[in-house]
Design a protein around this motif. Structure first.
Motif, short mmCIF file in Angstrom:
data_model
loop_
_atom_site.label_atom_id
_atom_site.label_comp_id
_atom_site.label_asym_id
_atom_site.label_seq_id
_atom_site.Cartn_x
_atom_site.Cartn_y
_atom_site.Cartn_z
N ARG A 22 0.83 -1.20 0.00
CA ARG A 22 0.00 0.00 0.00
C ARG A 22 0.86 1.24 0.00
NH1 ARG A 22 -3.65 -0.55 5.11
NH2 ARG A 22 -1.60 -1.01 5.95
N SER A 23 0.40 2.24 -0.66
CA SER A 23 1.14 3.49 -0.73
C SER A 23 1.09 4.22 0.60
CB SER A 23 0.55 4.39 -1.83
OG SER A 23 -0.77 4.75 -1.49
N THR A 24 2.02 5.15 0.79
CA THR A 24 2.03 5.96 2.01
C THR A 24 0.75 6.76 2.14
OG1 THR A 24 4.43 6.12 1.86
CG2 THR A 24 3.31 7.72 3.27
N ALA A 25 0.26 7.25 1.01
CA ALA A 25 -0.98 8.03 1.03
C ALA A 25 -2.13 7.18 1.53
CB ALA A 25 -1.28 8.57 -0.36
N GLY A 26 -2.17 5.91 1.11
CA GLY A 26 -3.24 5.03 1.56
C GLY A 26 -3.19 4.79 3.05
N ARG A 27 -1.98 4.59 3.59
CA ARG A 27 -1.85 4.39 5.03
C ARG A 27 -2.26 5.64 5.80
NH1 ARG A 27 2.89 1.66 3.31
NH2 ARG A 27 4.20 3.43 3.87
N ARG A 28 -1.89 6.79 5.27
CA ARG A 28 -2.29 8.03 5.93
C ARG A 28 -3.80 8.21 5.90
NH1 ARG A 28 2.25 12.31 3.58
NH2 ARG A 28 4.04 11.48 4.77
N ALA A 29 -4.44 7.83 4.80
CA ALA A 29 -5.89 7.94 4.71
C ALA A 29 -6.57 7.03 5.73
CB ALA A 29 -6.36 7.61 3.30
N ARG A 48 -5.27 6.01 8.58
CA ARG A 48 -5.07 6.59 9.92
C ARG A 48 -5.98 7.79 10.15
NH1 ARG A 48 -1.29 6.31 13.93
NH2 ARG A 48 -0.24 4.67 12.74
N ALA A 49 -6.17 8.61 9.10
CA ALA A 49 -7.06 9.76 9.24
C ALA A 49 -8.48 9.32 9.53
CB ALA A 49 -7.01 10.61 7.97
N ARG A 50 -8.93 8.23 8.83
CA ARG A 50 -10.28 7.74 9.07
C ARG A 50 -10.41 7.21 10.50
NH1 ARG A 50 -9.94 5.94 3.59
NH2 ARG A 50 -9.09 3.92 4.28
N GLN A 51 -9.37 6.57 11.00
CA GLN A 51 -9.41 6.07 12.36
C GLN A 51 -9.49 7.21 13.37
OE1 GLN A 51 -6.05 3.50 12.94
NE2 GLN A 51 -6.78 1.95 11.49
N ILE A 52 -8.70 8.27 13.12
CA ILE A 52 -8.71 9.41 14.04
C ILE A 52 -10.08 10.09 14.04
CG2 ILE A 52 -7.75 11.71 14.46
CD1 ILE A 52 -5.08 10.65 13.42
N VAL A 53 -10.64 10.28 12.84
CA VAL A 53 -11.97 10.89 12.75
C VAL A 53 -13.01 10.02 13.43
CG1 VAL A 53 -13.79 11.56 11.14
CG2 VAL A 53 -11.42 12.18 10.66
N GLY A 54 -12.90 8.72 13.20
CA GLY A 54 -13.87 7.82 13.81
C GLY A 54 -13.83 7.83 15.32
N ARG A 55 -12.64 8.11 15.89
CA ARG A 55 -12.52 8.13 17.35
C ARG A 55 -12.87 9.47 17.96
NH1 ARG A 55 -6.64 5.06 17.61
NH2 ARG A 55 -7.37 2.97 16.99
N THR A 56 -12.50 10.56 17.27
CA THR A 56 -12.71 11.89 17.86
C THR A 56 -14.07 12.49 17.56
OG1 THR A 56 -11.69 12.94 15.92
CG2 THR A 56 -10.25 12.40 17.78
N ALA A 57 -14.64 12.18 16.41
CA ALA A 57 -15.92 12.79 16.03
C ALA A 57 -17.03 12.50 17.03
CB ALA A 57 -16.32 12.35 14.62
N PRO A 58 -17.19 11.25 17.50
CA PRO A 58 -18.25 11.02 18.49
C PRO A 58 -18.08 11.85 19.75
CG PRO A 58 -17.47 8.94 17.57
CD PRO A 58 -16.52 10.00 17.10
N SER A 60 -21.60 6.10 16.32
CA SER A 60 -21.63 5.15 17.43
C SER A 60 -21.75 3.72 16.91
CB SER A 60 -22.82 5.47 18.36
OG SER A 60 -22.69 6.76 18.90
N ILE A 61 -22.39 3.57 15.76
CA ILE A 61 -22.56 2.24 15.17
C ILE A 61 -21.33 1.84 14.36
CG2 ILE A 61 -23.95 0.86 13.57
CD1 ILE A 61 -26.32 2.64 14.34
N TRP A 62 -20.85 2.80 13.56
CA TRP A 62 -19.74 2.50 12.66
C TRP A 62 -18.42 2.58 13.39
CZ3 TRP A 62 -15.61 5.58 10.92
CH2 TRP A 62 -14.85 5.01 9.87
N ARG A 63 -17.58 1.62 13.16
CA ARG A 63 -16.23 1.62 13.69
C ARG A 63 -15.27 1.29 12.57
NH1 ARG A 63 -18.45 3.68 17.13
NH2 ARG A 63 -18.42 3.32 19.39
N PRO A 64 -14.16 2.00 12.46
CA PRO A 64 -13.19 1.69 11.41
C PRO A 64 -12.64 0.28 11.58
CG PRO A 64 -12.25 3.22 12.98
CD PRO A 64 -13.71 3.11 13.32
N ARG A 65 -12.64 -0.51 10.53
CA ARG A 65 -12.18 -1.89 10.58
C ARG A 65 -10.67 -1.93 10.40
NH1 ARG A 65 -14.64 -5.77 6.22
NH2 ARG A 65 -13.38 -4.37 4.93
#
Length: 210
Positions: free
Chosen positions: A23-30, A32-42, A196-201
């Motif tokens: 996977r490209s570096t950009a993909g890994r960053r994306a 991680r960004a989704r994980q951060i958003v998924g944790r902080t947004a709620p 609350s339902i969705w969690r990054p896999r």
């Protein structure tokens, strides 16, 4: 001449790079960004809703349940104890209980009779039994140029100060913000429920042995 090559044990064999490592570096960053958003947004949504509920309870429910009143300070005449934009919490006391040093909210006996919140510097009882006070703002150099007569049986003493809350109340009363709250609050609630339902896999890479 015989050449001897060292033989490695099976468990010591080098692992080949897995497909997931390509996977490209950009993909890994994306990811991680989704994980951060998924944790902080709620938590962000919960915080906004929690503040809104607390403000509603303080300004709308509390006065009916506990009998206090809230007022927004418009000037810095009582700074630094009470500054412009602070919300004061006042409770009713008997007029005969008013003493020097108290901070009262009352209507000025001059002009349009607007509300003023100043400190009592003298208390006198008139011949007709009414109570008259002289007041002064803590930040003012001069005593207020009037003598106020406290009408009725009650006066309102400042009991607590909520810093800066008045600015938020003023903002919430603007037409634009009102519209945003009307249409945005349901959206925030729906977003909260979805997050609350969705969690990054999390994806796990499988090691491929040679």
């Amino acid at each position: 001449m015989t050449t001897v090559h060292p033989v490695r044990r099976p468990e010591a064999a080098d692992s080949l790079p897995s497909a997931g490592d390509e996977r490209s570096t950009a993909g890994r960053r994306a990811d991680r960004a989704r994980q951060i958003v998924g944790r902080t947004a709620p938590w962000l949504v919960r915080g906004v809703m929690g503040v809104a509920v607390l403000v509603f309870l303080l300004l709308a429910v509390g006065p009916h349940v506990f009998g206090y009143r809230t007022m927004t300070m418009l000037t810095d005449s009582m700074a630094p104890e009470i500054e412009s934009g602070d919300v004061t919490v006042v409770t009713a006391i008997g007029v005969t209980d008013v003493t020097e040093g108290m901070v009262l909210a009352y209507h000025m006996p001059i002009g349009d009779g607007s509300l003023v919140t100043h400190r009592v510097i003298s208390v006198e009882q008139a011949a007709d039994g009414s109570v008259q006070i002289r007041t002064k703002g803590d930040a003012n150099d001069e005593v207020d140029p009037w003598t106020a007569t406290l009408e009725g049986d009650t006066a309102y003493q400042v009991r607590a100060v909520v810093p800066e809350l008045g600015h938020l109340v003023t903002l919430l009363r603007t037409p634009v913000v009102n519209q945003v709250l009307i249409y945005g609050a349901p959206l925030l609630l729906a977003t909260w429920l979805l997050l609350s339902i969705w969690r990054p896999r999390r994806s796990t890479d499988e090691d491929v042995e040679a």
